[in-house]
Design a protein around this motif. Structure first.
Motif, mmCIF file in Angstrom:
data_model
loop_
_atom_site.group_PDB
_atom_site.id
_atom_site.type_symbol
_atom_site.label_atom_id
_atom_site.label_comp_id
_atom_site.label_asym_id
_atom_site.label_seq_id
_atom_site.Cartn_x
_atom_site.Cartn_y
_atom_site.Cartn_z
ATOM 1 N N UNK A 1 0.821 -1.213 0.000
ATOM 2 C CA UNK A 1 0.000 0.000 0.000
ATOM 3 C C UNK A 1 0.859 1.269 0.000
ATOM 4 N N UNK A 2 2.150 1.086 -0.327
ATOM 5 C CA UNK A 2 3.044 2.244 -0.440
ATOM 6 C C UNK A 2 3.519 2.353 -1.889
ATOM 7 N N UNK A 3 3.806 3.581 -2.296
ATOM 8 C CA UNK A 3 4.381 3.789 -3.630
ATOM 9 C C UNK A 3 5.628 4.657 -3.514
ATOM 10 N N UNK A 4 6.741 4.131 -4.016
ATOM 11 C CA UNK A 4 7.992 4.892 -4.024
ATOM 12 C C UNK A 4 8.095 5.656 -5.342
ATOM 13 N N UNK A 5 8.265 6.983 -5.235
ATOM 14 C CA UNK A 5 8.358 7.833 -6.419
ATOM 15 C C UNK A 5 9.784 8.379 -6.512
ATOM 16 N N UNK A 6 10.469 8.094 -7.598
ATOM 17 C CA UNK A 6 11.854 8.561 -7.677
ATOM 18 C C UNK A 6 12.337 8.751 -9.099
ATOM 19 N N UNK A 7 13.543 9.307 -9.227
ATOM 20 C CA UNK A 7 14.114 9.570 -10.548
ATOM 21 C C UNK A 7 15.270 8.633 -10.878
ATOM 22 N N UNK A 8 15.625 7.738 -9.948
ATOM 23 C CA UNK A 8 16.765 6.855 -10.195
ATOM 24 C C UNK A 8 16.333 5.395 -10.145
#
Lengths: 303, 303
Positions: free
Chosen positions: B243-250
């Protein structure tokens, strides 16, 4: 001393056999000939005896901070007469690598390292940037500030640099990451070395590790244990490597270098390696012979 | 945009599904929320919309140069209201690692890094040496000069350090090589980062690479992609990672971190990764979703 792995301790009989079968001795310097600024006991007599028997002598060192000329001076200051062309330093190897691979003369070389590398590169006719000159420069991490680098740099040479700073790391990283085809050359990757008599200090492996960490690239290594320098020695002596013996204090550079090239190998305990290190079950590098110090070659002959 | 690997571009339908299934959004900062010192367009509205929908928000950053307190200030200076306990920096992770592993209070921590690490370690009650204080120190490579280090140092924490020098490298190396049981902790190993708006600079991976090179040891990594920080988030939210979402650029830190933990993952192209990088046949890290920028979450909902 007990037998360790496939290695044997030197005894009077084996020294005779070694001298009969070997025509060129390749010596590491630090931890073999000297330690920091102190000559190791018995070295002058041993070199003299080897020369008297017509053996060829070469000093092969991974220390890139000095040029061959500066090394010759260090030998002289310790009372040893050695000519520049008996010295093969990793600083010289870096210059020779660029020369033999026809590195374009119009391209520049950025140096993260000390005077020795610059001197050898310039002597070989290359245009250098960086080195000691960049030792006091600071990188400015300010918004809208662009760190500019020379787009004509075609090779970055990295060696031990006691004046390492973030400026040089950024300069070298930018060249390798952004200049198309830029070479990444390491003089060597020794983890530590006896830069002073009393203790070990981070070696070129530390500085090279930093550039590997920022570029995610692996360097071309020109010093030991890479066999690059051996090509020169082979050309110079016209001898099969089976008639050469590499004498050193490090398993993973000196002894491996000798073995990679097909030389006989002799480990001495005046530097970083102890008998326990050699005997360690995790060690898988075994020289042909080992002994306490270089002068055992002389003493065991009973001369 | 085309489909790349197993990843899908965000579309209005998938945004709705994402928002319905996710209760906590974990954001990387640099290249996602801001770039250097500039806020990325649409971020305030997006965060506001997520908060209005009752989503939990956490900022997970590998940049160790700041403490959580300093980060909160940076958010405020960009017009975003964020509380310290919504921030998980790798500097904080280093302190929490020592705390949760019961690092003895009588032992010291040597820091190769900047103010953020020192501040978090001190806040957690540890005694520190090194850091900015050692930025102007010079190692003296003189014969018979002994570089002394504190034998009570039980951990060396290494992060990005734009004031790196040979003194710090020798100090950290001596502690790790000579103090029995000394821990070697890396805040993270990012090769480069957008320390300024206009270009990338060597990251913690550069400094960590140097210490790996001189010690021949591998560090315990507490930042992304290590899942160490996730343990805290799990404890904090009592939510399943699905139920978590990791948002990133790498890909190799953010997305891998999310995937290692079992989170959903969303890649944005406002930082170091491009669509071509994602599509590269050599890339084997594929987020669940990708999109141009964080505010697409907001815009695609048609709000």
């Amino acid at each position: 001393m007990e037998c360790s792995g496939e290695s044997r301790a030197l005894f009077p009989g084996s020294v005779k056999a070694l001298l009969d079968s070997v025509e060129a001795f390749l010596f590491d310097c630090d931890g073999v000939i000297w330690k920091g600024d102190k000559l190791i006991e018995g070295v002058p007599q041993t070199l003299e005896m080897l020369r008297a028997r017509g053996k060829k002598i070469v000093f092969v060192t991974n220390n890139s901070t000095k040029s061959r000329k500066q090394y010759a001076k260090k030998f002289h200051s310790l009372g040893l007469v050695v000519s520049e062309d008996e010295i093969f330093s990793s600083s010289f190897a870096a210059a020779m690598f660029l020369k033999t691979t026809d590195f374009p003369r119009e391209k520049k070389v950025y140096v993260i390292g000390e005077e020795g590398i610059l001197e050898e590169l310039q002597l070989a006719g290359f245009t250098c940037l960086g080195g000691p000159e960049d030792g006091d420069k600071r990188a400015q991490l300010k918004p809208n500030c662009l760190f500019e680098h020379d787009a004509t740099v075609g090779a970055v040479v990295v060696g031990l640099d006691q004046y390492i700073n973030y400026y040089k790391l950024q300069y070298g990283t930018l060249c390798i990451r952004e200049n198309p085809g830029c070479l990444y050359i390491a003089t060597n990757r020794d983890a530590v070395g006896h830069m002073t008599d009393l203790q070990e200090w981070p070696g070129a492996g530390c500085i090279v590790g930093a550039i590997c960490g920022s570029t995610k690239k692996e360097p071309i290594v020109v010093g030991k244990p890479s066999t690059f320098m051996m090509d020169f020695l082979l050309q110079k002596f016209q001898l099969p490597t089976s008639k050469m013996c590499m004498v050193g204090d490090r398993l993973d550079t000196d002894i491996l270098f000798g073995q990679n090239a097909g030389c006989k190998t002799l480990l001495v305990f005046t530097g970083v390696t102890t008998l326990s290190d050699l005997q360690d079950p995790l060690n898988n590098i075994h020289p042909d012979y080992y002994t306490s110090k270089v002068s055992d070659i002389f003493e065991l002959l009973g001369q």
